[in-house]
Design a protein around this motif. Sequence first.
Motif, PDB file in Angstrom:
ATOM      1  N   PHE A  84       0.834  -1.207   0.000  1.00 20.60           N
ATOM      2  CA  PHE A  84       0.000   0.000   0.000  1.00 20.60           C
ATOM      3  C   PHE A  84       0.868   1.256   0.000  1.00 20.60           C
ATOM      4  N   ALA A  85       1.817   1.281  -0.923  1.00 20.87           N
ATOM      5  CA  ALA A  85       2.672   2.435  -1.211  1.00 20.87           C
ATOM      6  C   ALA A  85       3.745   2.706  -0.160  1.00 20.87           C
ATOM      7  N   THR A  86       3.845   1.853   0.882  1.00 20.06           N
ATOM      8  CA  THR A  86       4.857   2.113   1.902  1.00 20.06           C
ATOM      9  C   THR A  86       5.504   0.797   2.344  1.00 20.06           C
ATOM     10  N   GLY A 134      24.515   4.378   3.249  1.00 20.96           N
ATOM     11  CA  GLY A 134      23.380   3.461   3.312  1.00 20.96           C
ATOM     12  C   GLY A 134      22.715   3.328   1.960  1.00 20.96           C
ATOM     13  N   ALA A 135      21.920   2.285   1.819  1.00 20.42           N
ATOM     14  CA  ALA A 135      21.217   2.029   0.565  1.00 20.42           C
ATOM     15  C   ALA A 135      19.840   1.448   0.862  1.00 20.42           C
ATOM     16  N   PHE A 136      18.933   1.653  -0.070  1.00 19.82           N
ATOM     17  CA  PHE A 136      17.563   1.138   0.055  1.00 19.82           C
ATOM     18  C   PHE A 136      17.220   0.382  -1.211  1.00 19.82           C
ATOM     19  N   LEU A 137      16.809  -0.868  -1.054  1.00 20.06           N
ATOM     20  CA  LEU A 137      16.405  -1.717  -2.167  1.00 20.06           C
ATOM     21  C   LEU A 137      14.905  -1.940  -2.084  1.00 20.06           C
ATOM     22  N   VAL A 138      14.193  -1.612  -3.127  1.00 20.97           N
ATOM     23  CA  VAL A 138      12.735  -1.649  -3.122  1.00 20.97           C
ATOM     24  C   VAL A 138      12.225  -2.573  -4.218  1.00 20.97           C
ATOM     25  N   VAL A 139      11.292  -3.438  -3.868  1.00 23.13           N
ATOM     26  CA  VAL A 139      10.637  -4.292  -4.855  1.00 23.13           C
ATOM     27  C   VAL A 139       9.146  -3.975  -4.844  1.00 23.13           C
ATOM     28  N   ARG A 140       8.620  -3.636  -5.995  1.00 23.56           N
ATOM     29  CA  ARG A 140       7.193  -3.319  -6.080  1.00 23.56           C
ATOM     30  C   ARG A 140       6.604  -3.967  -7.323  1.00 23.56           C
ATOM     31  N   SER A 141       5.363  -4.430  -7.192  1.00 23.10           N
ATOM     32  CA  SER A 141       4.722  -5.083  -8.330  1.00 23.10           C
ATOM     33  C   SER A 141       4.267  -4.069  -9.365  1.00 23.10           C
ATOM     34  N   GLY A 142       4.094  -2.826  -8.932  1.00 24.84           N
ATOM     35  CA  GLY A 142       3.587  -1.804  -9.834  1.00 24.84           C
ATOM     36  C   GLY A 142       2.066  -1.796  -9.804  1.00 24.84           C
ATOM     37  N   GLY A 143       1.499  -0.793 -10.409  1.00 24.21           N
ATOM     38  CA  GLY A 143       0.046  -0.722 -10.498  1.00 24.21           C
ATOM     39  C   GLY A 143      -0.592   0.159  -9.444  1.00 24.21           C
ATOM     40  N   TYR A 189      -0.304   5.368  -6.331  1.00 23.71           N
ATOM     41  CA  TYR A 189       0.419   6.247  -5.414  1.00 23.71           C
ATOM     42  C   TYR A 189       1.890   5.895  -5.289  1.00 23.71           C
ATOM     43  N   GLY A 190       2.358   4.988  -6.149  1.00 31.39           N
ATOM     44  CA  GLY A 190       3.774   4.734  -6.261  1.00 31.39           C
ATOM     45  C   GLY A 190       4.405   4.105  -5.036  1.00 31.39           C
ATOM     46  N   GLU A 235      22.620   5.109  -2.166  1.00 33.60           N
ATOM     47  CA  GLU A 235      22.214   4.213  -3.243  1.00 33.60           C
ATOM     48  C   GLU A 235      20.745   3.833  -3.080  1.00 33.60           C
ATOM     49  N   GLU A 236      20.058   3.728  -4.229  1.00 31.30           N
ATOM     50  CA  GLU A 236      18.672   3.268  -4.233  1.00 31.30           C
ATOM     51  C   GLU A 236      18.447   2.398  -5.458  1.00 31.30           C
ATOM     52  N   LEU A 237      17.758   1.298  -5.253  1.00 31.01           N
ATOM     53  CA  LEU A 237      17.389   0.421  -6.359  1.00 31.01           C
ATOM     54  C   LEU A 237      15.915   0.100  -6.238  1.00 31.01           C
ATOM     55  N   VAL A 238      15.169   0.414  -7.278  1.00 38.28           N
ATOM     56  CA  VAL A 238      13.738   0.117  -7.322  1.00 38.28           C
ATOM     57  C   VAL A 238      13.495  -0.872  -8.450  1.00 38.28           C
ATOM     58  N   VAL A 239      12.964  -2.025  -8.102  1.00 40.71           N
ATOM     59  CA  VAL A 239      12.655  -3.053  -9.099  1.00 40.71           C
ATOM     60  C   VAL A 239      11.138  -3.164  -9.194  1.00 40.71           C
TER      61      VAL A 239
END
Length: 201
Positions: free
Chosen positions: A92-94, A126-135, A138-139, A160-164
């Motif tokens: 839910f966007a978070t 520090g770095a943040f790795l994010v996995v989201r299904s999309g859709g 609200y991103g 660093e940031e990686l959004v998949v």
Amino acid sequence: MIEAVEPRVLCIAGSPRRYGNSETLLQACASGVSAAGGRPEMLPTVELGLKQCLGCNECSRTGECIISDRMSEVYGLIDAAEAIVVASPVYFATVPAVLKALYDRLQPYWARRYVLDEPAPSRRPGAFLVVRSGGDPYGYEAAVYPTKSVFAVLGVDYVEELVVEGPDSPSEIACHPAALTRAERIGMRVVEAVGEYRMRR
């Protein structure tokens, strides 16, 4: 001169599900940390059984949390780490509740710095790795902002940031080999950054 001791990189898995997409991404990052000469320390948040912050503000008086649980282990790992990497799915966007509970329990660091006027911690990457299904219309920014806020309190620079986008079912990240390669490279760059931070001290 750069110290010889291997950098300790705390790798926080923020999903309520073990060995899913975000943790697999984090494992790839940890492999990069090891390849660069660092020491990754994996922390699966879901296994800690953390209680939620009570909002009692006792830490603003003592600098310590009054709740007795495994968060005491987390504080020690955070204090010992020279870099921190967080991996999380987007719910839910978070971030999921298990990770947000950990974030909220970091309030003692804020209290020590801004209420009790204790010295700010040494800067570290520090770095943040994010996995989201999309859709989700609200991103995922609502996952990024609290993570950046936590990093700021801990003295961690968000380098660093990686959004998949795309993986949803537990093993779909395997269909994104480029993302896993990027995560591994991020792990290596974080260790390199630790060396740069050491030289500044």
